[in-house]
Design a protein around this motif. Structure first.
Motif, short mmCIF file in Angstrom:
data_model
loop_
_atom_site.label_atom_id
_atom_site.label_comp_id
_atom_site.label_asym_id
_atom_site.label_seq_id
_atom_site.Cartn_x
_atom_site.Cartn_y
_atom_site.Cartn_z
N LYS A 171 20.73 -0.63 -21.75
CA LYS A 171 21.91 -0.31 -22.53
C LYS A 171 21.55 -0.63 -23.99
O LYS A 171 21.47 -1.81 -24.35
CB LYS A 171 23.13 -1.13 -22.11
CG LYS A 171 23.65 -0.78 -20.72
CD LYS A 171 22.93 -1.55 -19.65
CE LYS A 171 23.33 -1.10 -18.24
NZ LYS A 171 22.46 -1.72 -17.22
N TYR A 172 21.33 0.37 -24.79
CA TYR A 172 20.80 0.15 -26.13
C TYR A 172 21.88 -0.17 -27.16
O TYR A 172 21.60 -0.22 -28.35
CB TYR A 172 20.00 1.37 -26.58
CG TYR A 172 18.72 1.58 -25.80
CD1 TYR A 172 17.75 0.60 -25.74
CD2 TYR A 172 18.50 2.76 -25.11
CE1 TYR A 172 16.58 0.78 -25.02
CE2 TYR A 172 17.33 2.96 -24.38
CZ TYR A 172 16.37 1.97 -24.35
OH TYR A 172 15.22 2.15 -23.63
N ASN A 173 23.11 -0.37 -26.72
CA ASN A 173 24.17 -0.78 -27.62
C ASN A 173 24.25 -2.29 -27.70
O ASN A 173 23.86 -2.99 -26.76
CB ASN A 173 25.52 -0.26 -27.12
CG ASN A 173 25.64 1.25 -27.17
OD1 ASN A 173 25.94 1.87 -26.16
ND2 ASN A 173 25.40 1.84 -28.33
N PRO A 174 24.78 -2.83 -28.82
CA PRO A 174 25.02 -4.28 -28.89
C PRO A 174 26.14 -4.68 -27.94
O PRO A 174 27.18 -4.02 -27.90
CB PRO A 174 25.42 -4.51 -30.36
CG PRO A 174 25.94 -3.18 -30.82
CD PRO A 174 25.17 -2.14 -30.05
N ILE A 175 25.91 -5.73 -27.16
CA ILE A 175 26.88 -6.15 -26.14
C ILE A 175 27.05 -7.67 -26.23
O ILE A 175 26.06 -8.40 -26.22
CB ILE A 175 26.39 -5.78 -24.73
CG1 ILE A 175 26.02 -4.28 -24.67
CG2 ILE A 175 27.42 -6.11 -23.67
CD1 ILE A 175 25.17 -3.91 -23.48
N PRO A 176 28.28 -8.17 -26.31
CA PRO A 176 28.51 -9.62 -26.42
C PRO A 176 28.36 -10.34 -25.08
O PRO A 176 29.30 -10.98 -24.58
CB PRO A 176 29.93 -9.71 -26.97
CG PRO A 176 30.60 -8.47 -26.46
CD PRO A 176 29.54 -7.40 -26.44
N VAL A 177 27.16 -10.27 -24.51
CA VAL A 177 26.93 -10.83 -23.17
C VAL A 177 27.17 -12.33 -23.12
O VAL A 177 27.70 -12.85 -22.14
CB VAL A 177 25.48 -10.51 -22.73
CG1 VAL A 177 25.19 -11.13 -21.37
CG2 VAL A 177 25.25 -9.00 -22.68
N ALA A 178 26.78 -13.04 -24.18
CA ALA A 178 26.87 -14.49 -24.16
C ALA A 178 28.30 -15.01 -24.17
O ALA A 178 28.54 -16.21 -23.98
CB ALA A 178 26.09 -15.09 -25.34
N ALA A 179 29.28 -14.13 -24.34
CA ALA A 179 30.68 -14.54 -24.25
C ALA A 179 31.01 -15.03 -22.85
O ALA A 179 32.05 -15.65 -22.63
CB ALA A 179 31.59 -13.38 -24.64
#
Length: 416
Positions: A154-162
């Motif tokens: 997924k080449y979009n920025p994703i706030p995974v660490a939330a």
């Protein structure tokens, strides 16, 4: 500066989401801004100015020496690739995993093996939202099916660490799959929240050059003359058409299948739709993870002499760099159990195949460029120098190229 507001103003936010995850009063929410990236929005009526969000923020930088010693116990001898125990090129032996995955299926095989053998209780992963195929979503996978829903980049920025807040509430231990900036944020959060390190069983790092902002998704729709409601299936990289290294795949509700080669889908937009902060990141190989991986682009692993010959000649393999003992023990078990098939990778071939040295040295010049025009750059406490790199006369041209590239990226970012 008491919170991450200033980080956003300085264009240093990575969009990782860790600030939202650690906020004790839920005063931080990640939202897509005018630049098409996730940034934190602070609810001032809730914020207690504790400063925790700023302490864990990877956007302002990370102390390279401090975290190398803390995580790996040493400063790496090879600054280009970072600390490692061993490296492989390999693929999952299970056909159903390999065919669905972007390259060798290593990450999926690792997570499934870890969950099914009770090594960890689940894994933090990212998949596509069934109701909005252009919108990635983060969740905790607890079984094979949930892991396989998350295959592909997924080449979009994703706030995974939330997800920090959710993980802390759960029983058990979890694998965390993320990009370098997301893992930087998690490592900094572990230092501030002691119980978090006991919750993460394994950091699986994805190799990363840059991500595309969400304006890029709109550009793709424009190119194919569709609107978002026309689409029910979207993948940045999919093997369905020609195999590895994959092409963009879009399926419409009207039954149309659209394949876009990488050359016109994900290669040309990098300088136009990338976040500026990505230009200032040194960590292409995810050095603070336990094991890092990405597409293997070493021709000899495909029985070919050139990378061009290797493309579309097979189903794909993964570069696997084992960085910690806990990862090494787990992956050796997988090899012994015939879960993955691997061959040793020579480090120099691995470094040259993805131009990691150029990325690290380029950060020095990009940081100098932004400071010269009055902007801010992250602090790493180190200036990357690779003396052997400059023996090649072409490499000595990198300084000038890096400055020009930095100016181009910054201009494109500000014009978004």
């Amino acid at each position: 500066m008491k919170n991450v507001n200033q980080v956003v103003k300085d264009s240093l936010c990575t969009g990782c989401g860790v600030c939202q995850g650690v906020c004790p009063v839920d005063a931080v929410q990640m939202r897509i801004d005018e630049y098409g990236i996730y940034t934190p929005q602070i609810n001032r009526s809730l914020c207690i100015n504790c400063g925790l969000c700023l302490k864990v923020c990877p956007g302002v930088g990370i102390d390279y020496y401090k975290y190398m010693i803390k995580i790996h116990g040493q400063i790496p001898e090879n600054v280009a690739i970072g600390p490692y125990i061993r490296s492989f090129a390999g693929y999952a032996n299970e056909k159903s995993i390999l065919e669905k995955s972007q390259s060798g299926g290593f990450v999926s095989a690792l997570l499934i093996y870890g969950i099914e053998n009770n090594i960890f209780d689940g894994a933090v992963v990212t998949s596509w939202d069934e109701n909005n195929p252009f919108n990635p979503k983060v969740y905790i996978a607890r079984n094979r099916e949930a892991v396989l829903r998350a295959v592909g980049s997924k080449y979009n920025p994703i706030p995974v660490a939330a997800v920090v807040k959710e993980v802390l509430k759960l029983e058990g231990r979890y694998a965390f799959v993320g990009t370098p900036c997301q893992i930087h944020g998690m490592r900094k959060a572990e230092e501030q929240i002691c119980e978090l390190s006991g919750k993460i069983a394994l950091y699986v790092g994805l190799h990363c050059l840059k991500v595309f902002n969400y304006h890029y998704n709109n550009k793709i729709l424009y190119k194919i003359k569709k609107i978002s409601t026309d689409i029910y299936y979207f993948r940045f990289s999919d093997k369905e058409w020609r195999g590895w290294p994959c092409d963009m795949l879009i399926k419409t509700k009207a039954g149309e299948t659209i394949n876009l080669p990488g050359s016109i889908s994900r290669l040309w937009p990098r300088s136009y739709f990338s976040s500026w902060r990505c230009q200032l990141c040194f960590d292409k190989f995810n050095e603070f993870s336990d094991v890092s991986c990405g597409d293997c682009r070493i021709p000899s692993h495909y029985g070919k002499k050139t990378l061009k010959e290797a493309y579309y000649s097979g189903i794909g393999k993964s570069d696997i760099i084992i960085r910690t003992e806990r990862a090494d023990k787990l992956i050796q078990k997988m090899i012994n159990s015939n879960i993955i098939n691997v061959n040793k990778s020579e480090i120099n071939n691995l470094i040259s195949s993805v131009a990691i040295a150029e990325k690290k040295i380029g950060v020095n010049y990009s940081s100098s460029f932004i400071r010269c025009i009055g902007g801010k750059a992250p602090e790493y406490g180190i200036k990357f120098e690779i003396k052997e790199f400059y023996k090649n006369w072409r490499n000595r041209l990198l300084k000038g190229y890096s400055v020009l590239a930095a100016g181009h990226y910054y201009l494109c970012y500000k014009m978004m």
